[in-house]
Design a protein around this motif. Structure first.
Motif, short mmCIF file in Angstrom:
data_model
loop_
_atom_site.label_atom_id
_atom_site.label_comp_id
_atom_site.label_asym_id
_atom_site.label_seq_id
_atom_site.Cartn_x
_atom_site.Cartn_y
_atom_site.Cartn_z
N ILE A 64 0.95 -1.22 0.07
CA ILE A 64 -0.13 -0.10 0.09
C ILE A 64 0.84 1.19 -0.04
N ASP A 65 2.01 1.33 0.48
CA ASP A 65 2.76 2.62 0.73
C ASP A 65 3.40 2.62 -0.52
N ALA A 66 3.76 1.65 -1.12
CA ALA A 66 4.45 1.69 -2.56
C ALA A 66 3.45 2.35 -3.65
N THR A 67 2.20 1.91 -3.56
CA THR A 67 1.03 2.41 -4.21
C THR A 67 0.59 3.71 -4.11
N ASN A 68 0.61 4.25 -2.80
CA ASN A 68 0.50 5.60 -2.44
C ASN A 68 1.53 6.59 -3.04
N ASN A 69 3.06 5.91 -3.02
CA ASN A 69 4.19 6.77 -3.39
C ASN A 69 4.05 6.95 -4.93
N ILE A 70 3.38 6.12 -5.78
CA ILE A 70 3.14 6.06 -7.35
C ILE A 70 2.13 7.34 -7.39
N LEU B 76 -10.15 -17.69 -19.20
CA LEU B 76 -8.99 -17.50 -18.18
C LEU B 76 -8.61 -15.78 -17.96
N MET B 77 -8.19 -15.50 -19.11
CA MET B 77 -8.01 -14.13 -19.41
C MET B 77 -9.05 -13.33 -18.71
N LYS B 78 -10.19 -13.56 -19.01
CA LYS B 78 -11.63 -12.71 -18.62
C LYS B 78 -11.55 -12.62 -17.16
N GLN B 79 -10.87 -13.54 -16.32
CA GLN B 79 -10.88 -13.65 -14.94
C GLN B 79 -10.09 -12.85 -14.07
N HIS B 80 -9.02 -12.13 -15.02
CA HIS B 80 -8.14 -11.26 -14.31
C HIS B 80 -8.49 -10.12 -13.53
N ALA B 81 -9.76 -9.44 -13.74
CA ALA B 81 -10.40 -8.49 -12.99
C ALA B 81 -10.71 -9.16 -11.56
N LEU B 82 -11.38 -10.35 -11.56
CA LEU B 82 -11.63 -10.99 -10.48
C LEU B 82 -10.31 -11.65 -9.50
N PHE B 83 -9.45 -11.91 -10.20
CA PHE B 83 -8.09 -12.25 -9.37
C PHE B 83 -7.59 -10.97 -8.86
N GLY B 84 -7.81 -9.90 -9.56
CA GLY B 84 -7.40 -8.76 -8.84
C GLY B 84 -7.88 -8.35 -7.67
N TYR B 85 -9.33 -8.50 -7.83
CA TYR B 85 -10.18 -8.08 -6.86
C TYR B 85 -9.76 -8.93 -5.49
N SER B 86 -9.52 -10.23 -5.62
CA SER B 86 -9.12 -11.20 -4.59
C SER B 86 -7.91 -10.90 -4.18
N ILE B 87 -6.96 -10.57 -4.91
CA ILE B 87 -5.46 -10.00 -4.30
C ILE B 87 -5.61 -8.72 -3.42
N LEU B 88 -6.64 -7.97 -3.86
CA LEU B 88 -6.66 -6.69 -2.89
C LEU B 88 -7.75 -6.67 -1.83
N LYS B 89 -8.84 -7.43 -1.90
CA LYS B 89 -10.10 -7.36 -1.09
C LYS B 89 -9.58 -7.27 0.57
N ASP B 90 -8.56 -8.02 1.08
CA ASP B 90 -8.25 -8.00 2.26
C ASP B 90 -7.26 -6.78 2.47
N LYS B 91 -6.86 -6.00 1.97
CA LYS B 91 -6.12 -4.71 2.18
C LYS B 91 -6.91 -3.69 2.66
N LYS B 92 -7.03 -3.62 3.92
CA LYS B 92 -8.09 -2.73 4.66
C LYS B 92 -7.90 -1.20 4.05
N GLU B 93 -6.74 -0.89 3.70
CA GLU B 93 -6.58 0.54 3.37
C GLU B 93 -7.32 0.81 1.99
N LEU B 94 -7.65 -0.01 1.28
CA LEU B 94 -8.46 0.24 -0.01
C LEU B 94 -9.83 0.48 0.34
N SER B 95 -10.52 1.41 -0.34
CA SER B 95 -11.91 1.52 -0.09
C SER B 95 -12.65 0.76 -1.12
N ASP B 96 -14.15 0.69 -0.97
CA ASP B 96 -14.91 -0.12 -1.63
C ASP B 96 -14.96 0.26 -3.10
N PRO B 97 -14.95 1.62 -3.25
CA PRO B 97 -14.91 2.18 -4.81
C PRO B 97 -13.60 1.86 -5.62
N VAL B 98 -12.44 1.81 -4.86
CA VAL B 98 -11.25 1.42 -5.48
C VAL B 98 -11.41 -0.14 -5.75
#
Length: 350
Positions: free
Chosen positions: A100-106, A194-216
């Motif tokens: 999250i810190d690295a994301t915020n820096n960018i 499989l390629m069409k699942q990348h958005a779902l994979f992305g959500y799964s990677i990020l959903k437990d990172k509490k700093e990210l809001s629902d709209p993000v």
């Protein structure tokens, strides 16, 4: 210098597209990869030479008439390098404690580039932060989405958040094998599924990172959803698509269209804009208007070829008519107001 060949790595990925304008960062990156020389274009694609035969009187007239473009996003070379390093880190370290810190820096770097000169437009050809498509695409989409969001009336906090969503919108592609991501031919039905699942994979990677809001999170999950309900991965209808996703979708489609890939040629910016304008059943019309108000296709000072055969210098852009700026004919000395003068209605930029 304009490069006259595509630079492709061993995996078939296009690092630099044919026709790109080389800058110091790109040249340094090529040399670091052991590329000691490339073919460049001596003349322009319309057949004219770089040294145009323009009289001093015409130059003075052009300078007198031209109206500078709206402030657009500019990234310094140091910021480009920092952002390129940061985005590569994110996509290779999704489980890192400082993700999250690295994301915020960018996002902070991009936000500063926008606010420092009160940018309200983006020249997509000027971004180029990385040699790797996924990284470059993520930063392009984030920057465009932030500018579109600003035009769209989002608050400063929302513009920042949509930058985060744009940076991370393709993070799920880290779960897709490279041989599918960079396949030069058509994907099989199984590969495309499989390629069409990348958005779902992305959500799964990020959903437990509490700093990210629902709209993000929803911006990442829904950036391939369409208003007509024919998008993916969930096929949700218009009323269930978050605003961030609608904005990111438009930026994502435009950048994908104008970028050369192993499996497709790049469309011209003009063609890409026309294609987006035709997608009224898929993209939000108000977001589309904000997008058109946000891009500069023909920067003031650039040379274009008109459909009447004359070359012209762009002297003023009109946000309401992004495809039809005011230009100065280099042969006749005539001003063509393509967006407002009915006498110019049958003239287009080729």
């Amino acid at each position: 210098m304009k490069i006259d060949q595509a630079i492709i790595d061993r995996m078939g990925r296009t690092l630099i597209a044919r026709g790109a304008i080389l800058d110091d960062y790109m040249i340094e990156a090529l040399m670091n990869r052991g590329v000691s020389g490339v073919y460049t274009v001596e003349g322009k694609e319309d057949g004219t030479t770089e040294k145009e035969n323009i009289s001093e009187k015409m130059i003075e007239k052009i300078e007198e008439l031209k109206v500078e473009d709206r402030a657009n996003v500019k990234l310094t070379e140091s910021v480009k390098k920092r952002v390129a390093t940061g985005i590569a880190y994110l996509y290779n370290n999704t489980e890192s404690d400082d993700f999250i810190d690295a994301t915020n820096n960018i996002a902070n770097d991009l936000m500063k580039a926008i606010t420092d000169n009160e940018s309200i437009a983006v020249d997509i050809s000027a971004l180029k932060v990385s040699d790797e498509y996924t990284f470059k695409h993520s930063v392009d989409v984030a920057t465009m989405a932030m500018i579109i969001g600003k035009q769209h009336g989002l608050t400063e906090k929302e513009v920042y958040e949509i930058g985060i969503a744009g940076l991370l919108h393709d993070i799920g592609k880290t779960k897709i094998p490279n041989e599918i991501l960079n396949k030069a031919g058509k994907l099989t039905d199984e590969e495309f599924l499989l390629m069409k699942q990348h958005a779902l994979f992305g959500y799964s990677i990020l959903k437990d990172k509490k700093e990210l809001s629902d709209p993000v999170l929803m911006g990442v999950l829904q950036h391939h959803e369409k208003l007509n309900g024919k998008g993916y991965p969930l096929g949700v209808p218009e009323e269930k698509i978050y605003e961030y996703a609608k904005i990111i979708s438009t930026a994502d489609i435009y950048d994908a269209l104008v970028t050369e890939r192993p499996y497709k040629k790049a469309f011209s910016p003009r063609a890409a804009v026309e294609m987006i304008m035709a997608m009224t059943d898929e993209l939000d019309i108000n977001v589309m208007r904000s997008f058109l108000d946000s891009i500069i296709l023909y920067p003031v000072g650039s040379t274009v070829q008109l459909s009447n055969g004359e070359n012209a210098k762009v002297i003023e852009n009109n946000p309401k008519y992004v495809l039809r700026p005011k230009v100065f004919g280099l042969k006749t000395g005539k001003v063509y107001d393509l967006g407002n003068d009915l006498k110019c209605a049958n003239i287009i930029i080729k």
